[in-house]
Design an enzyme around this catalytic site. Sequence first.
Site, PDB file in Angstrom:
ATOM      1  N   ASP A  60      91.587 -24.049 118.733  1.00  0.00           N
ATOM      2  CA  ASP A  60      90.467 -24.918 118.848  1.00  0.00           C
ATOM      3  C   ASP A  60      90.807 -26.407 118.465  1.00  0.00           C
ATOM      4  O   ASP A  60      91.652 -26.711 117.852  1.00  0.00           O
ATOM      5  CB  ASP A  60      89.492 -24.419 117.924  1.00  0.00           C
ATOM      6  CG  ASP A  60      88.062 -25.161 118.397  1.00  0.00           C
ATOM      7  OD1 ASP A  60      87.911 -25.845 119.370  1.00  0.00           O
ATOM      8  OD2 ASP A  60      86.853 -25.132 117.504  1.00  0.00           O
TER       9      ASP A  60
ATOM     10  N   ASN B   8      83.261 -19.693 127.953  1.00  0.00           N
ATOM     11  CA  ASN B   8      83.848 -20.847 128.277  1.00  0.00           C
ATOM     12  C   ASN B   8      83.537 -21.194 130.033  1.00  0.00           C
ATOM     13  O   ASN B   8      83.974 -22.031 130.270  1.00  0.00           O
ATOM     14  CB  ASN B   8      85.406 -20.773 128.298  1.00  0.00           C
ATOM     15  CG  ASN B   8      85.796 -20.930 126.704  1.00  0.00           C
ATOM     16  OD1 ASN B   8      86.873 -20.509 126.086  1.00  0.00           O
ATOM     17  ND2 ASN B   8      84.895 -21.853 125.841  1.00  0.00           N
TER      18      ASN B   8
HETATM   19  C1  FPP Z   1      89.659 -24.847 122.610  1.00  0.00           C
HETATM   20  O1  FPP Z   1      89.740 -26.196 122.465  1.00  0.00           O
HETATM   21  C2  FPP Z   1      90.765 -24.282 123.496  1.00  0.00           C
HETATM   22  C3  FPP Z   1      90.367 -23.583 124.587  1.00  0.00           C
HETATM   23  C4  FPP Z   1      89.239 -23.121 125.156  1.00  0.00           C
HETATM   24  C5  FPP Z   1      91.471 -23.318 125.588  1.00  0.00           C
HETATM   25  C6  FPP Z   1      92.749 -22.702 124.835  1.00  0.00           C
HETATM   26  C7  FPP Z   1      93.639 -22.464 126.000  1.00  0.00           C
HETATM   27  C8  FPP Z   1      94.894 -22.757 125.557  1.00  0.00           C
HETATM   28  C9  FPP Z   1      95.597 -23.545 124.670  1.00  0.00           C
HETATM   29  C10 FPP Z   1      95.933 -22.628 126.702  1.00  0.00           C
HETATM   30  C11 FPP Z   1      96.235 -21.086 126.567  1.00  0.00           C
HETATM   31  C12 FPP Z   1      97.725 -21.055 126.989  1.00  0.00           C
HETATM   32  C13 FPP Z   1      98.663 -20.000 126.449  1.00  0.00           C
HETATM   33  C14 FPP Z   1     100.078 -20.206 127.155  1.00  0.00           C
HETATM   34  C15 FPP Z   1      98.338 -18.853 125.821  1.00  0.00           C
HETATM   35  P1  FPP Z   1      88.306 -27.070 122.878  1.00  0.00           P
HETATM   36  O2  FPP Z   1      88.486 -27.492 124.173  1.00  0.00           O
HETATM   37  O3  FPP Z   1      87.160 -26.296 122.705  1.00  0.00           O
HETATM   38  O4  FPP Z   1      88.497 -28.195 122.056  1.00  0.00           O
HETATM   39  P2  FPP Z   1      87.314 -29.163 121.379  1.00  0.00           P
HETATM   40  O5  FPP Z   1      86.559 -28.255 120.758  1.00  0.00           O
HETATM   41  O6  FPP Z   1      87.899 -30.198 120.774  1.00  0.00           O
HETATM   42  O7  FPP Z   1      86.493 -29.331 122.642  1.00  0.00           O
END
Ligand code: FPP
Length: 234
Positions: free
Chosen positions: A18, A66
């Site tokens: 996250d 998501n």
């Molecule tokens: C949460 O941060 C992250 C996600 C919803 C996406 C996670 C996906 C990746 C890291 C890519 C995956 C790739 C591989 C190779 C496994 P957020 O966007 O919710 O952050 P925020 O809470 O700060 O908005």
Amino acid sequence: MKHHNIYKLPSHVAIIMDGNGRWAKKRGLPRVFGHKEGAKAAEKAITFASELGIKYLTLFAFSTENWARPQEEVNFILKLLVDYIDNKLDSLVEKNINLRFLGRKEQLPQSIVMTIQKAEKETSNCTGMNLIIALNYSGRAEIIDAVNKIISKGISSVTEESFRDYLYFPDVPDPDLLIRTSGEVRISNFLLWQLAYSELYFTEVLWPDFDEEEFLKALYDYQNRERRFGRIEI
Ligand code: FPP
């Protein structure tokens, strides 16, 4: 390969990655830049866990919730995953990593399904670390899917042990350690059944900044936990 002497290494580590969006915002960049750095951090964590000898690593990449994000961001995250597979499949096989995807595949675009099936097939004989990427995953949906499988079989009663057989991956042991980055202190519909007795580790570090050193901190913290599973020390 680096050598770390980790005593009491957890067998299964699950991670809620996250804070990508906030990482980008802090730098005045669009959110997708955070996801791009997040994918690099994921790659780092995968390699490190495999080198350490962790048997199961589960990463929460995309939840069923998501889909509510802007279409552009959803497409970007899915594209990052496809690129990761396209670019790293050979190296996963070389590292003997078995890759599986956890979640409802039905609602995913056909092109993604084909890519993940190819990756699962090509790594199916790998006997090293089990890498599980949760994609279109919801803990409640997994439980509901299990209940419906049970009903459709006409089974009228289950036990905790037999219920497990209807979860997505009955062969995978429950996580010993759950890590969540970015300071949020929630489970967010991740492995609800499986996390019953897991040790929980929360860090303020945003996912793109989660490196080997941060991973080690979580493992050292885990070593000092006393797991009693509801029992008392005698
Ligand atoms: C949460 O941060 C992250 C996600 C919803 C996406 C996670 C996906 C990746 C890291 C890519 C995956 C790739 C591989 C190779 C496994 P957020 O966007 O919710 O952050 P925020 O809470 O700060 O908005």
